[in-house]
Design a protein around this motif. Structure first.
Motif, mmCIF file in Angstrom:
data_model
loop_
_atom_site.group_PDB
_atom_site.id
_atom_site.type_symbol
_atom_site.label_atom_id
_atom_site.label_comp_id
_atom_site.label_asym_id
_atom_site.label_seq_id
_atom_site.Cartn_x
_atom_site.Cartn_y
_atom_site.Cartn_z
ATOM 1 N N ARG A 176 21.368 -61.031 93.893
ATOM 2 C CA ARG A 176 21.653 -61.820 92.691
ATOM 3 C C ARG A 176 20.484 -62.727 92.337
ATOM 4 N NH1 ARG A 176 27.091 -61.662 94.577
ATOM 5 N NH2 ARG A 176 26.755 -63.413 95.992
ATOM 6 N N GLN A 177 19.833 -63.263 93.367
ATOM 7 C CA GLN A 177 18.698 -64.156 93.144
ATOM 8 C C GLN A 177 17.372 -63.405 93.042
ATOM 9 O OE1 GLN A 177 18.485 -67.652 95.644
ATOM 10 N NE2 GLN A 177 20.715 -67.854 95.770
ATOM 11 N N ASP A 234 31.111 -61.538 95.790
ATOM 12 C CA ASP A 234 30.779 -62.117 94.484
ATOM 13 C C ASP A 234 30.998 -63.619 94.415
ATOM 14 O OD1 ASP A 234 30.170 -59.594 93.515
ATOM 15 O OD2 ASP A 234 32.236 -59.218 92.873
ATOM 16 N N GLU A 253 23.879 -61.952 97.772
ATOM 17 C CA GLU A 253 23.310 -63.140 97.137
ATOM 18 C C GLU A 253 21.797 -62.998 96.962
ATOM 19 O OE1 GLU A 253 23.351 -67.023 95.419
ATOM 20 O OE2 GLU A 253 24.839 -65.441 95.701
#
Length: 349
Positions: free
Chosen positions: A121-122, A85, A118
């Protein structure tokens, strides 16, 4: 209530919002209570989460404690859920450290997990190219040269994150001399505190020292626990040259090799020493006898004379480190402690 009574009840659920509020309204005493609570509850499995918060709230003391915890228990810290995270800047700040206690291949595996998280997340597809994209400069902070060729072949070489050219160059770096230049750090990570130190046991440099396939060896003891990370070796008397070299640290009494590296180094023809490093720090215990060993392939080199039997390294921040040297059986050229190769030992206290 705190502003009027100086009393506060802080718990895991409220500490971060309370810290945010204390910062916003400039109440340093309440801020200190929050930081103290976080410090007391700092563990390996929450160190990355707290590190992110410490950086966000500009709490350098808490951030430093988090990094110390990550250094000491790196494997536990990166295995925790909070690791994936963290933001890219926090990831880079950790990867830049020389003090992590983990094999580089395992660190790479954790970084791949972070890249996958990541991408999600994107809202990017989890592809090789996107993982490479989200990692950015973090990828250059992985110290691939510290891996064994087997670790590199089993992990990074098949990950798809490195380009074909980078994979080839790293394989060549592991296997041939002269080694092609790679844009990755080869400095060992060390889990001990203190700065890098080195001692030189010779008082004079001469030429010519030949190599016939036998090893240059010197036995030694130290008075305190240290970690050896490499040697300084002399180079050629004939100008710029590449050498192949195997370096080892051997427990003399047990005849057990504690660490070794097959590598190479380039010299410039001067009488300087040239760094040759182990892949990982090697722990050295007080009063135990060890053998430092280097087997070189290459042209005649400079060598040291007037060797000292005892060398003391003094540090303003640590106790004195005393090396005592002894001649070693089977030494190249049949030499004694007075002259030879392996002038420098590079270590962390």
């Amino acid at each position: 209530r705190f502003l009027y009574s100086d009393e506060v009840q802080i718990g895991p659920e409220t500490v971060m919002t309370t810290l945010y509020t204390a910062k916003k309204y400039a109440v340093p005493a309440l801020e200190a209570h929050c930081v103290d609570f976080l410090t007391k509850h700092l563990r390996a499995d929450n160190a990355f989460m707290l590190l992110t918060q410490a950086r966000l709230f500009d709490e350098p003391q808490l951030a430093s404690l988090c990094l110390d915890t990550i250094d000491k228990s790196t494997m536990d810290a990166i295995s925790a859920e909070g690791f994936t995270d963290i933001d890219i800047d926090t990831l880079c700040a950790v990867l830049e450290r020389d003090t992590l206690s983990i094999r580089e291949s395992r660190l790479f595996g954790a970084v791949v997990r972070w890249a996958e998280a990541e991408c999600q997340r994107q809202q990017l597809p989890v592809t090789f190219g996107n993982k490479q994209k989200v990692l950015g400069r973090a990828l250059s902070l992985i110290r691939f040269p510290l891996m064994t060729i087997e670790e590199f072949a089993a992990g990074p070489a098949q990950s798809g994150i490195l380009s074909d050219r980078e994979v080839v160059n790293l394989f060549l770096h592991f296997t041939v001399n002269p080694k092609p230049k790679v844009d990755y750090i080869d400095r060992p990570r060390c889990c001990l505190r203190g700065k890098e130190c080195s001692i030189n046991r010779f008082q004079q440099v001469e030429s010519r020292w030949g190599y016939s396939g036998t090893s240059d060896r010197i036995r030694f003891t130290v008075n305190r626990r240290i970690s050896i990370v490499g040697f300084g070796l002399y180079g050629s008397i004939h100008g710029p040259t590449d050498y192949q070299v195997n370096i080892q640290i051997i427990d003399y009494e047990k005849n057990q090799t504690l660490g070794q590296n097959d590598t190479g180094f380039s010299c410039d023809g001067t009488a300087s020493t040239f760094r040759v490093m182990f892949k990982e720090p090697i722990e050295i215990l007080p009063t135990v006898c060890y053998t430092a060993c280097a087997t070189l392939k290459g042209p005649d080199s400079h060598y040291g004379t007037k060797g000292l039997k005892k060398v003391i390294h003094e540090s303003p921040t640590a106790s004195k480190t005393c090396f005592v040297f002894y001649s070693s059986p089977g030494n190249n050229n049949g030499t004694s402690i007075e002259d030879g190769q392996i002038p420098e030992i590079i270590f962390y206290t």
